[in-house]
Write a protein that holds these residues in place. Structure first.
Motif, PDB file in Angstrom:
ATOM      1  N   ALA A  72       0.828  -1.204   0.000  1.00  0.00           N
ATOM      2  CA  ALA A  72       0.000   0.000   0.000  1.00  0.00           C
ATOM      3  C   ALA A  72       0.866   1.260   0.000  1.00  0.00           C
ATOM      4  O   ALA A  72       0.559   2.240  -0.705  1.00  0.00           O
ATOM      5  N   PHE A  73       1.949   1.246   0.764  1.00  0.00           N
ATOM      6  CA  PHE A  73       2.840   2.407   0.823  1.00  0.00           C
ATOM      7  C   PHE A  73       3.494   2.656  -0.541  1.00  0.00           C
ATOM      8  O   PHE A  73       3.556   3.802  -1.011  1.00  0.00           O
ATOM      9  N   LEU A  74       3.977   1.599  -1.177  1.00  0.00           N
ATOM     10  CA  LEU A  74       4.639   1.751  -2.473  1.00  0.00           C
ATOM     11  C   LEU A  74       3.664   2.288  -3.520  1.00  0.00           C
ATOM     12  O   LEU A  74       4.041   3.116  -4.366  1.00  0.00           O
ATOM     13  N   ARG A  75       2.427   1.849  -3.461  1.00  0.00           N
ATOM     14  CA  ARG A  75       1.424   2.352  -4.401  1.00  0.00           C
ATOM     15  C   ARG A  75       1.113   3.823  -4.135  1.00  0.00           C
ATOM     16  O   ARG A  75       0.979   4.625  -5.057  1.00  0.00           O
ATOM     17  N   GLN A  76       1.033   4.177  -2.867  1.00  0.00           N
ATOM     18  CA  GLN A  76       0.757   5.559  -2.503  1.00  0.00           C
ATOM     19  C   GLN A  76       1.853   6.482  -3.025  1.00  0.00           C
ATOM     20  O   GLN A  76       1.583   7.583  -3.528  1.00  0.00           O
ATOM     21  N   LYS A  77       3.082   6.024  -2.924  1.00  0.00           N
ATOM     22  CA  LYS A  77       4.227   6.832  -3.357  1.00  0.00           C
ATOM     23  C   LYS A  77       4.516   6.697  -4.842  1.00  0.00           C
ATOM     24  O   LYS A  77       5.429   7.349  -5.361  1.00  0.00           O
ATOM     25  N   LYS A  78       3.754   5.819  -5.529  1.00  0.00           N
ATOM     26  CA  LYS A  78       3.964   5.564  -6.951  1.00  0.00           C
ATOM     27  C   LYS A  78       5.413   5.190  -7.238  1.00  0.00           C
ATOM     28  O   LYS A  78       6.031   5.658  -8.200  1.00  0.00           O
TER      29      LYS A  78
END
Length: 239
Positions: free
Chosen positions: A183-189
């Protein structure tokens, strides 16, 4: 089972099945794998599928009734690796060479690295693990290289702008950090490579992770990563 006792048991079976090349080859592959781990080295080749087909057993069982017990003993190899060397996932040096070709240039983090087999064998890679193995079949970390005592999610949050690759192998099924990392990696793209090794909806990772992860099967890595026991783990590129 203690490593030395296990090797002695395999050697006894090797003598008993000396005339059966396929059985003898499996024994030697298991012995080579464990002998490498004992020296904190990766075995050169991956393990073959362990065990015998029904047809093979029917053909040889009258002369070699020990094949049933040999099959059981061969399939203890992962547990022996865990208990004696703190190694849950059995990599090979051949697979590591293939992995190097799939990594983006730059730095890599091995997350939940355990004894950091990959960090020792990959360039520009550092390992993080909480090193709290209480309640595990092996509670004694013995890292192959430097391991930074750090929570996996915290490591990603702290260093994601500095690395181009993240590797997560055999995360415990009790964790929730895998999904939080995703989820964090997706949020940060984040545009790097997130490589996960595990059994989908099985022995590794959280159910929520498998539900939410977009999985790309990596043929070049799975060719040298064939399951050898009942756990059907695979190598995925995760988005």
């Amino acid at each position: 089972m203690e490593y030395g006792k296990y090797l002695a048991t395999l050697s006894e079976f090797e003598h008993q099945v000396a005339s059966l090349s396929p059985a003898r080859a499996q024994i030697r592959a298991v012995k080579a794998t464990l002998s490498a781990l004992a020296k904190q080295e990766l075995p050169k080749a991956p393990l073959p599928k362990l065990g015998f087909s029904t047809a093979y057993l029917e053909r040889h069982l009258l002369d070699h009734p020990e094949l049933f017990e040999l099959e059981r003993v061969l399939n203890l190899v992962r547990q022996v690796a865990i208990e004696n060397f703190g190694v849950w996932h059995l990599f090979s040096s051949a697979w590591c060479e293939a992995l190097k070709q799939e990594l983006y240039p730059g730095k890599t983090i091995e997350l939940m690295a355990g004894n950091a087999l990959l960090a020792k064998n990959l360039p520009a890679t550092f390992a993080v693990d909480e090193l709290d193995w209480k309640g595990q079949d092996n509670e004694r970390p013995d890292p192959w290289t430097k391991v930074y005592r750090l929570d996996a999610l915290e490591a990603v949050q702290r260093y994601y702008t500095e690395v181009n690759n993240l590797i997560l192998a055999w995360a415990p099924e009790t964790t929730t950090k895998d999904q939080q990392i995703l989820a964090f990696l997706r949020q940060k793209k984040w545009s790097g490579r997130f490589i996960v090794i595990g059994e989908k909806n099985g022995a590794t990772n959280s159910k929520r992770f498998w539900q939410e992860a977009k999985l790309n099967y990596v043929p070049s890595l799975n060719t040298l990563h064939q399951p050898f026991d009942a756990i059907k783990d695979k190598v995925f590129l995760v988005k």
